[in-house]
Write a protein that holds these residues in place. Structure first.
Motif, PDB file in Angstrom:
ATOM      1  N   LEU A   1     -11.882  -6.144   7.259  1.00 24.61           N
ATOM      2  CA  LEU A   1     -11.808  -6.288   5.561  1.00 24.61           C
ATOM      3  C   LEU A   1     -12.854  -6.181   4.797  1.00 24.61           C
ATOM      4  CD1 LEU A   1     -10.806  -9.947   5.063  1.00 24.61           C
ATOM      5  CD2 LEU A   1      -8.727  -8.641   5.866  1.00 24.61           C
ATOM      6  N   ARG A   2     -14.354  -6.075   4.600  1.00 31.99           N
ATOM      7  CA  ARG A   2     -15.349  -5.769   4.001  1.00 31.99           C
ATOM      8  C   ARG A   2     -15.230  -4.041   3.476  1.00 31.99           C
ATOM      9  NH1 ARG A   2     -19.665  -8.282   0.997  1.00 31.99           N
ATOM     10  NH2 ARG A   2     -20.944  -6.997  -0.119  1.00 31.99           N
TER      11      ARG A   2
ATOM     12  N   ASP B   1      -4.329   1.972  -2.571  1.00 28.79           N
ATOM     13  CA  ASP B   1      -5.389   2.687  -1.653  1.00 28.79           C
ATOM     14  C   ASP B   1      -5.435   0.837  -0.780  1.00 28.79           C
ATOM     15  OD1 ASP B   1      -6.410   4.266  -3.632  1.00 28.79           O
ATOM     16  OD2 ASP B   1      -7.817   3.778  -4.418  1.00 28.79           O
ATOM     17  N   LEU B   2      -5.711  -0.172  -0.686  1.00 28.17           N
ATOM     18  CA  LEU B   2      -5.865  -0.484  -0.416  1.00 28.17           C
ATOM     19  C   LEU B   2      -4.026  -0.743   0.388  1.00 28.17           C
ATOM     20  CD1 LEU B   2      -7.188  -3.724  -1.805  1.00 28.17           C
ATOM     21  CD2 LEU B   2      -8.588  -2.347  -0.296  1.00 28.17           C
ATOM     22  N   LEU B   3      -3.346  -0.833   0.370  1.00 28.60           N
ATOM     23  CA  LEU B   3      -2.396  -0.566   0.722  1.00 28.60           C
ATOM     24  C   LEU B   3      -2.210   1.058   2.135  1.00 28.60           C
ATOM     25  CD1 LEU B   3       0.605  -1.511  -1.259  1.00 28.60           C
ATOM     26  CD2 LEU B   3      -0.037  -2.591   0.953  1.00 28.60           C
ATOM     27  N   ALA B   4      -2.564   2.088   1.427  1.00 28.82           N
ATOM     28  CA  ALA B   4      -2.672   2.696   2.202  1.00 28.82           C
ATOM     29  C   ALA B   4      -4.194   2.962   3.730  1.00 28.82           C
ATOM     30  CB  ALA B   4      -3.143   4.386   1.617  1.00 28.82           C
ATOM     31  N   SER B   5      -5.456   2.369   3.171  1.00 22.04           N
ATOM     32  CA  SER B   5      -5.932   2.398   3.566  1.00 22.04           C
ATOM     33  C   SER B   5      -5.713   1.589   5.394  1.00 22.04           C
ATOM     34  CB  SER B   5      -7.346   1.725   3.906  1.00 22.04           C
ATOM     35  OG  SER B   5      -6.769   0.616   2.799  1.00 22.04           O
ATOM     36  N   ARG B   6      -6.803   2.475   6.345  1.00 23.04           N
ATOM     37  CA  ARG B   6      -6.970   1.874   7.945  1.00 23.04           C
ATOM     38  C   ARG B   6      -8.023   1.678   7.981  1.00 23.04           C
ATOM     39  NH1 ARG B   6      -2.647   1.419   6.438  1.00 23.04           N
ATOM     40  NH2 ARG B   6      -0.186   2.610   6.747  1.00 23.04           N
ATOM     41  N   VAL B   7      -8.725   0.800   8.956  1.00 25.46           N
ATOM     42  CA  VAL B   7      -9.411   0.529  10.170  1.00 25.46           C
ATOM     43  C   VAL B   7      -9.465   0.597  11.119  1.00 25.46           C
ATOM     44  CG1 VAL B   7     -11.825  -0.507  10.396  1.00 25.46           C
ATOM     45  CG2 VAL B   7     -11.268  -0.741   7.725  1.00 25.46           C
ATOM     46  N   GLU B   8     -10.071   1.978  12.079  1.00 31.73           N
ATOM     47  CA  GLU B   8      -9.482   1.942  12.928  1.00 31.73           C
ATOM     48  C   GLU B   8      -8.241   1.520  13.327  1.00 31.73           C
ATOM     49  OE1 GLU B   8     -12.141  -1.174  15.712  1.00 31.73           O
ATOM     50  OE2 GLU B   8     -13.814  -0.079  14.664  1.00 31.73           O
ATOM     51  N   GLY B   9      -7.438   3.072  12.961  1.00 32.85           N
ATOM     52  CA  GLY B   9      -5.541   2.815  12.795  1.00 32.85           C
ATOM     53  C   GLY B   9      -5.014   1.664  11.783  1.00 32.85           C
ATOM     54  N   GLU B  10      -5.619   0.346  11.991  1.00 34.42           N
ATOM     55  CA  GLU B  10      -5.347  -1.068  10.919  1.00 34.42           C
ATOM     56  C   GLU B  10      -5.052  -1.343   9.799  1.00 34.42           C
ATOM     57  OE1 GLU B  10      -5.924  -5.325  12.806  1.00 34.42           O
ATOM     58  OE2 GLU B  10      -6.475  -3.869  14.910  1.00 34.42           O
TER      59      GLU B  10
END
Ligand code: HEM
Length: 398
Positions: free
Chosen positions: A91-92, A210-219
């Motif tokens: 999350l961070r 931005d948050l809706l579009a963001s992904r970490v390791e595809g998630e």
């Protein structure tokens, strides 16, 4: 036998620092009433807890923020402040960039403009409530803009933040107050749901998109995580900074010599802000839950013990800060912790410092002094944050 501290005693709420000093003098740990949590008052012990998140978890300590009468689960439960690694790390890392130096550099001119406008509109030469007339205005504009929320709602943000911060502080007989808090949760959730749905349909240049579009390791973030983050930002980012500005004004009104030094030398402002943060820590308590049996300050704590870190006390610990109860503009070089420490260190600390510096610069440009009014200061009822909610002051022309 351990010492007990009543968090709801009016004399404690009016001035907690003598109580904290007494706790630090006692060996071991105190317990707080009415929650029964273990209270950690010394700087070194608070640091030890924050440095060991695997032993002192941020998850599961929902009791005060989520009492039974609330009749619902708290949206904060899914926010980064209430989760441990690896969820916390994920999350961070999704939001870190939005609070980094590049993003802040981009925001600085607009924050300065909000501060200057608020200072220009500040009535001079007659008593005003400084919180309403100035302290609230800059952080509300900044958080509203950050999240892309409608500016007409700024005054509503404050009530939301107040009510949510008061969740942990309502006395048992406050039925009406509790009903209001319940309806605030519902109102906020409804509003934020609409914002999320709107940005999903038509993304804009704001953090929610931005948050809706963001992904970490595809998630991507789940809806619950996004809602938790928005709740957290509104509450953690608004009220705290309002209180920082309120405390700053109170310190300046009570110490005209400090006001004069800042006015003569603006480069002292960052140091002033650090000392205000230490002298009147806005975030007074944070909670952790032990994951295994451990010992703290000579007290054996079984797994599942609630530990309440008294940041207000740690920032006044004489072992770390000589003459700790004195406001000292020349104090420098001691590590302090008004923004916490370690993996949960406040994400918004650079933003809060920037807002405070720009707001104080604008205030010093406009005014020649601050004078306390005879009317009493009213303090926030929360046990989590401390700050003036009504601060009657006269702002003198510059
Ligand atoms: C976390 C204090 C302003 C967003 C924290 C924590 C403290 C704190 C003590 C650590 C909580 C813990 O360890 O459990 C303050 C103070 C502020 C301030 C004193 C102002 C004077 C802000 C602002 C924002 C913000 C302006 C954002 C707009 C956050 C977030 C976290 C946090 C998102 C959670 C970080 C994590 O769990 O990794 N804050 N805060 N804060 N703060 Fe602040």
């Amino acid at each position: 036998m351990s010492v007990r501290l009543n968090l709801f005693a009016p004399e404690f709420r009016a001035n907690p620092y003598p109580f904290f000093a007494e706790l630090r003098r006692q060996p071991g740990l105190a317990q707080v009433d009415p929650l029964g949590f273990w209270a950690v008052s010394r700087y070194a012990d608070v640091l030890h807890v924050l440095k060991n998140p695997q032993l002192f978890s941020s998850t599961g300590h929902r009791a005060p923020a989520e009492p039974e009468w609330l009749g619902r689960s708290s949206p904060f439960a899914d926010s980064m402040v209430m989760v441990d690694p690896p969820q916390h790390t994920r999350l961070r890392s999704l939001v870190n960039r939005a609070f980094g130096p590049t993003a802040l550099g981009r925001m600085e001119p607009r924050i300065r403009a909000y501060a200057q406008q608020a200072a220009r509109e500040l009535p001079l030469g007659r008593p005003v409530d400084f919180v309403e007339s100035f302290a609230l205005r800059v952080p509300a504009a900044v958080i509203g803009e950050l999240l892309g929320l409608d500016p007409s709602l700024h005054s509503r943000f404050k009530r939301w933040a107040d009510d949510i911060n008061n969740t942990s502080s309502t006395p048992p007989d406050a039925h009406e107050w509790r009903a209001q808090i319940r309806s605030t949760y519902a109102e906020m959730e409804q509003y934020l749901k609409e914002v999320i749905a709107e940005r999903r349909r038509s993304p804009r240049e704001d953090m929610v998109s931005d948050l809706l579009a963001s992904r970490v390791e595809g998630e991507a973030l789940t809806d619950a995580e996004l809602m938790g983050f928005l709740f957290l930002l509104l509450i953690a980012g608004l009220e705290t900074t309002v209180h920082l500005l309120g405390h700053s004004a109170l310190v300046l009104a009570e110490r005209p010599e400090v006001f004069a030094r800042l006015r003569a030398d603006r480069s002292l402002i960052p140091r002033f802000v650090e000392e205000v943060l230490r002298y009147e820590p806005v975030a007074q308590t944070i909670l952790r839950l032990t994951t295994a049996e451990t010992e703290l300050s000579g007290v054996r704590l079984p797994a599942g013990s609630h530990v309440m870190l008294l940041l207000g006390s740690a920032c006044h610990d004489e072992a770390q800060f000589p003459n700790s109860d004195r406001f000292d503009l020349d104090r420098q070089g001691q590590q302090t912790m008004p923004f916490g420490y370690g993996i949960h260190f406040c994400l918004g600390a650079p933003l809060a410092r920037l807002e405070a510096r720009l707001a104080l610069e604008a205030l010093l440009d406009r005014c020649g002094g601050l004078v306390r009014d005879a009317a009493p200061v009213q303090w926030h009822a929360s046990i989590v944050v401390r700050g003036p909610t009504v601060l009657p002051l006269t702002v003198l022309p510059g």
